[in-house]
Design a protein around this motif. Sequence first.
Motif, PDB file in Angstrom:
ATOM      1  N   GLY A 125       7.459   6.505   3.593  1.00  0.00           N
ATOM      2  CA  GLY A 125       6.586   5.659   2.806  1.00  0.00           C
ATOM      3  C   GLY A 125       6.588   4.194   3.208  1.00  0.00           C
ATOM      4  O   GLY A 125       5.987   3.363   2.509  1.00  0.00           O
ATOM      5  N   LYS A 126       7.235   3.843   4.333  1.00  0.00           N
ATOM      6  CA  LYS A 126       7.323   2.449   4.736  1.00  0.00           C
ATOM      7  C   LYS A 126       6.777   2.252   6.152  1.00  0.00           C
ATOM      8  O   LYS A 126       6.627   3.205   6.912  1.00  0.00           O
ATOM      9  CB  LYS A 126       8.767   1.966   4.658  1.00  0.00           C
ATOM     10  CG  LYS A 126       9.338   1.944   3.237  1.00  0.00           C
ATOM     11  CD  LYS A 126      10.747   1.368   3.226  1.00  0.00           C
ATOM     12  CE  LYS A 126      11.292   1.315   1.806  1.00  0.00           C
ATOM     13  NZ  LYS A 126      12.671   0.736   1.769  1.00  0.00           N
ATOM     14  N   ALA A 127       6.538   0.977   6.494  1.00  0.00           N
ATOM     15  CA  ALA A 127       6.004   0.650   7.817  1.00  0.00           C
ATOM     16  C   ALA A 127       6.894  -0.331   8.560  1.00  0.00           C
ATOM     17  O   ALA A 127       6.488  -0.850   9.600  1.00  0.00           O
ATOM     18  CB  ALA A 127       4.598   0.090   7.689  1.00  0.00           C
ATOM     19  N   GLU A 152       2.085  14.166   0.306  1.00  0.00           N
ATOM     20  CA  GLU A 152       1.362  13.224  -0.539  1.00  0.00           C
ATOM     21  C   GLU A 152       2.164  11.943  -0.746  1.00  0.00           C
ATOM     22  O   GLU A 152       3.396  11.956  -0.784  1.00  0.00           O
ATOM     23  CB  GLU A 152       1.045  13.858  -1.896  1.00  0.00           C
ATOM     24  CG  GLU A 152       0.095  15.037  -1.800  1.00  0.00           C
ATOM     25  CD  GLU A 152      -0.272  15.588  -3.172  1.00  0.00           C
ATOM     26  OE1 GLU A 152      -0.244  14.802  -4.150  1.00  0.00           O
ATOM     27  OE2 GLU A 152      -0.583  16.788  -3.263  1.00  0.00           O
ATOM     28  N   THR A 153       1.446  10.842  -0.863  1.00  0.00           N
ATOM     29  CA  THR A 153       2.078   9.552  -1.122  1.00  0.00           C
ATOM     30  C   THR A 153       1.892   9.219  -2.596  1.00  0.00           C
ATOM     31  O   THR A 153       0.774   8.982  -3.054  1.00  0.00           O
ATOM     32  CB  THR A 153       1.438   8.455  -0.250  1.00  0.00           C
ATOM     33  OG1 THR A 153       1.597   8.791   1.118  1.00  0.00           O
ATOM     34  CG2 THR A 153       2.087   7.105  -0.507  1.00  0.00           C
ATOM     35  N   ASN A 209       5.118  -6.172   3.015  1.00  0.00           N
ATOM     36  CA  ASN A 209       4.564  -6.466   1.694  1.00  0.00           C
ATOM     37  C   ASN A 209       3.464  -5.501   1.290  1.00  0.00           C
ATOM     38  O   ASN A 209       3.035  -5.495   0.130  1.00  0.00           O
ATOM     39  CB  ASN A 209       4.013  -7.894   1.648  1.00  0.00           C
ATOM     40  CG  ASN A 209       5.114  -8.940   1.611  1.00  0.00           C
ATOM     41  OD1 ASN A 209       6.301  -8.618   1.553  1.00  0.00           O
ATOM     42  ND2 ASN A 209       4.727 -10.220   1.664  1.00  0.00           N
ATOM     43  N   LEU A 210       2.980  -4.717   2.230  1.00  0.00           N
ATOM     44  CA  LEU A 210       1.931  -3.744   1.924  1.00  0.00           C
ATOM     45  C   LEU A 210       2.520  -2.529   1.202  1.00  0.00           C
ATOM     46  O   LEU A 210       3.606  -2.060   1.545  1.00  0.00           O
ATOM     47  CB  LEU A 210       1.228  -3.290   3.205  1.00  0.00           C
ATOM     48  CG  LEU A 210       0.389  -4.335   3.928  1.00  0.00           C
ATOM     49  CD1 LEU A 210      -0.077  -3.798   5.283  1.00  0.00           C
ATOM     50  CD2 LEU A 210      -0.808  -4.747   3.090  1.00  0.00           C
ATOM     51  N   LYS A 211       1.755  -2.004   0.229  1.00  0.00           N
ATOM     52  CA  LYS A 211       2.170  -0.813  -0.517  1.00  0.00           C
ATOM     53  C   LYS A 211       1.081   0.245  -0.369  1.00  0.00           C
ATOM     54  O   LYS A 211      -0.066   0.017  -0.789  1.00  0.00           O
ATOM     55  CB  LYS A 211       2.387  -1.145  -1.984  1.00  0.00           C
ATOM     56  CG  LYS A 211       3.520  -2.143  -2.228  1.00  0.00           C
ATOM     57  CD  LYS A 211       3.665  -2.457  -3.707  1.00  0.00           C
ATOM     58  CE  LYS A 211       4.786  -3.471  -3.942  1.00  0.00           C
ATOM     59  NZ  LYS A 211       4.924  -3.809  -5.387  1.00  0.00           N
ATOM     60  N   PRO A 212       1.415   1.377   0.242  1.00  0.00           N
ATOM     61  CA  PRO A 212       0.387   2.392   0.490  1.00  0.00           C
ATOM     62  C   PRO A 212       0.063   3.209  -0.758  1.00  0.00           C
ATOM     63  O   PRO A 212       0.930   3.485  -1.592  1.00  0.00           O
ATOM     64  CB  PRO A 212       1.037   3.279   1.548  1.00  0.00           C
ATOM     65  CG  PRO A 212       2.507   3.195   1.251  1.00  0.00           C
ATOM     66  CD  PRO A 212       2.732   1.797   0.778  1.00  0.00           C
TER      67      PRO A 212
END
Length: 240
Positions: free
Chosen positions: A98-100, A140-141, A164-167
């Motif tokens: 879930g992270k980048a 699924e996210t 800082n982005l949240k998918p």
Amino acid sequence: MRRPTQIKNSSEDLNVWQAFTDLMSNAFLIMSLFLLLAIVKSSLLTSNSKEKDQKIKGLELTVGSLKNEIERLKAPPVIVIKDSDRDAQGRSLKFETGKADLPEGLRIFIEGNVVEKLEEFSKVYQGYVVDVIGHTDGQETFNPASNLDQILEQVAQGNQPVKNLKPGSNADLGLMRSLAVVKKLQAIQEQGRLKGLKFRAYSAAQLFLPSGQYASQNRASDETRRRIEIRFTPPGVEQY
């Protein structure tokens, strides 16, 4: 009566010799003419032969260039980085769930292997754009609070970090990870490498399998599907 006869005979002898010399002169001129024609013909044939050789060589070069161009356009280079891959030291290249954020192994791999390949390809594919495409598996996210609509542009412009982005979906997650790779490549470019290259970030979400086929609905974890693809593509026509 003998003297006139002798004079007559001498005159006939003289006329025969003159005719003979005239014949030889004409023959010499004719032979000279044929020789001159032969020399000119030979020169023309040699010239034509050289011109033909030059045309054939030029045609071969043209055909060779066209073949190379066709092969270049038919099979542009692709660099694939999978979550399941490891670098030469055995470090994981895997993003956290879930992270980048770029893991250390992936960061070092980009700085070494990926940059080296991009510089090698850029010599052949001059003017091409480097597309970075993020893929995910079908899991699924579960994060309804996506903020890409609010701050994506700021992250792309370097005013905020990618973390800082949240998918809110796999499409978001794929774009975040490709953007993280692009920002890393741009940082390396600012240090003097990868000169002249343009980078673009895209997301393919969970749509495509590594084979290129559309994926069926499968929510299982699959490291081989979680990957970054880096492609050289011809630049599009920019509209102003």
